[in-house]
Design a protein around this motif. Structure first.
Motif, PDB file in Angstrom:
ATOM      1  N   ILE A  47      -5.672  -7.144  -1.629  1.00 54.94           N
ATOM      2  CA  ILE A  47      -4.831  -6.443  -2.599  1.00 54.94           C
ATOM      3  C   ILE A  47      -3.626  -7.303  -2.971  1.00 54.94           C
ATOM      4  CG2 ILE A  47      -3.377  -5.213  -0.932  1.00 54.94           C
ATOM      5  CD1 ILE A  47      -4.875  -3.739  -4.182  1.00 54.94           C
ATOM      6  N   MET A 101      -2.908  -0.903  -7.425  1.00 56.18           N
ATOM      7  CA  MET A 101      -3.755   0.041  -6.692  1.00 56.18           C
ATOM      8  C   MET A 101      -4.693   0.768  -7.654  1.00 56.18           C
ATOM      9  SD  MET A 101      -3.117  -0.262  -3.525  1.00 56.18           S
ATOM     10  CE  MET A 101      -1.845  -1.013  -2.500  1.00 56.18           C
ATOM     11  N   LEU A 118       0.817  -1.205   0.000  1.00 57.28           N
ATOM     12  CA  LEU A 118       0.000   0.000   0.000  1.00 57.28           C
ATOM     13  C   LEU A 118       0.853   1.258   0.000  1.00 57.28           C
ATOM     14  CD1 LEU A 118      -2.920   1.081   0.170  1.00 57.28           C
ATOM     15  CD2 LEU A 118      -2.712   0.974   2.661  1.00 57.28           C
ATOM     16  N   LYS A 166      -7.283  -3.715   1.405  1.00 53.98           N
ATOM     17  CA  LYS A 166      -5.928  -3.245   1.122  1.00 53.98           C
ATOM     18  C   LYS A 166      -4.992  -3.352   2.322  1.00 53.98           C
ATOM     19  CE  LYS A 166      -7.521  -0.166  -2.537  1.00 53.98           C
ATOM     20  NZ  LYS A 166      -7.610   1.218  -3.065  1.00 53.98           N
TER      21      LYS A 166
END
Length: 249
Positions: A87, A57, A45, A72
């Protein structure tokens, strides 16, 4: 007062001059990914040097069925979570789809690769109706995760591999081949038994697995489903991948 010995303990503190938010996030990622590991999802992230991470992303925000449906932070989705994917799973799926080396964010090549990824996952979301049902509130995420396999990382990664195969072989007509996935039975079980399509492929003793052997076998199954393995048999390349995975798994 309860434990005076704590007064002699020492801890390390790192102080940094405040710069931009992006710089602070990068320092967070560097410290936690390379010194003391955080979850893979959380590290990604904030890692602005990883172009595949940046692309993933953007894909999670630009593909409608992913928007708001991707966790995420966690590497596994809690039982009652409204999210469908992590993610980290989407990152690995994009790596299968596009490869690890992605051009620098902001470049023309990066923009083209991002466009391809968004187009692929958007098209796939039209074919896997379960994803859309959850997105539209017609089905709960927890119910789908419990009953079917099409949100699990092993499947998402295999779908990335399918995309790479189709984009390479049918650059102008991959959508038609992809549509053949509409006939796939994503159920984990049929009656009281494991679904024969996935049993001993990516389901073992009733549990979904994602080791190297399972990933190779799952990709082979999906390729057969869209006619990329003649006569329902593994191609030479697929057989080699499965054999290699079994030897190293």
């Amino acid at each position: 007062k309860e434990n005076p010995a704590l007064g002699k303990e020492k801890i390390s503190v790192l102080l940094f001059e405040t710069e931009s938010l992006e710089r602070l996030q990068q320092m967070f990622s560097d410290l936690n990914r390379f010194v003391q590991q955080t979850s893979k999802s959380l590290g990604m992230l904030y890692d602005h040097r990883d172009n595949l991470s940046a692309l993933t992303m953007e894909v999670s925000d630009q593909v409608d069925v992913f928007r708001g449906m991707v966790d995420k932070e966690k590497i596994t989705i809690p039982l009652r979570s409204p999210k469908l994917f992590t993610i980290s799973a989407l990152y690995e799926a994009n790596e299968e789809l596009l490869g690890k080396k992605i051009a620098k964010k902001g470049s023309t090549v990066y923009a083209e690769v991002l466009k391809t990824a968004v187009a692929y996952w958007t098209e796939l979301s039209k074919i896997i109706g379960d994803w859309r049902k959850v997105k539209n509130g017609e089905l709960s995420a927890s119910e789908l995760r419990q009953e079917k396999i099409n949100t699990h990382a092993v499947i998402l990664r295999a779908l990335g591999g399918v995309g790479r195969t189709l984009l390479e072989k049918y650059p102008e007509g991959w959508q038609g081949k992809l549509k053949l996935l509409e006939g796939v039975d994503w159920r984990k079980s049929v009656g009281s038994s494991a679904n024969s399509l996935w049993d001993d492929v990516c389901i073992t003793a009733g549990s979904v697995v994602s080791n190297r052997q399972a990933r190779a076998a799952t990709l082979a199954v999906l390729l057969r489903e869209i006619g990329e393995s003649p006569n329902g048999k593994l191609t030479t390349r697929e057989s080699a991948e499965v054999t290699s995975a079994q030897a190293n798994g």
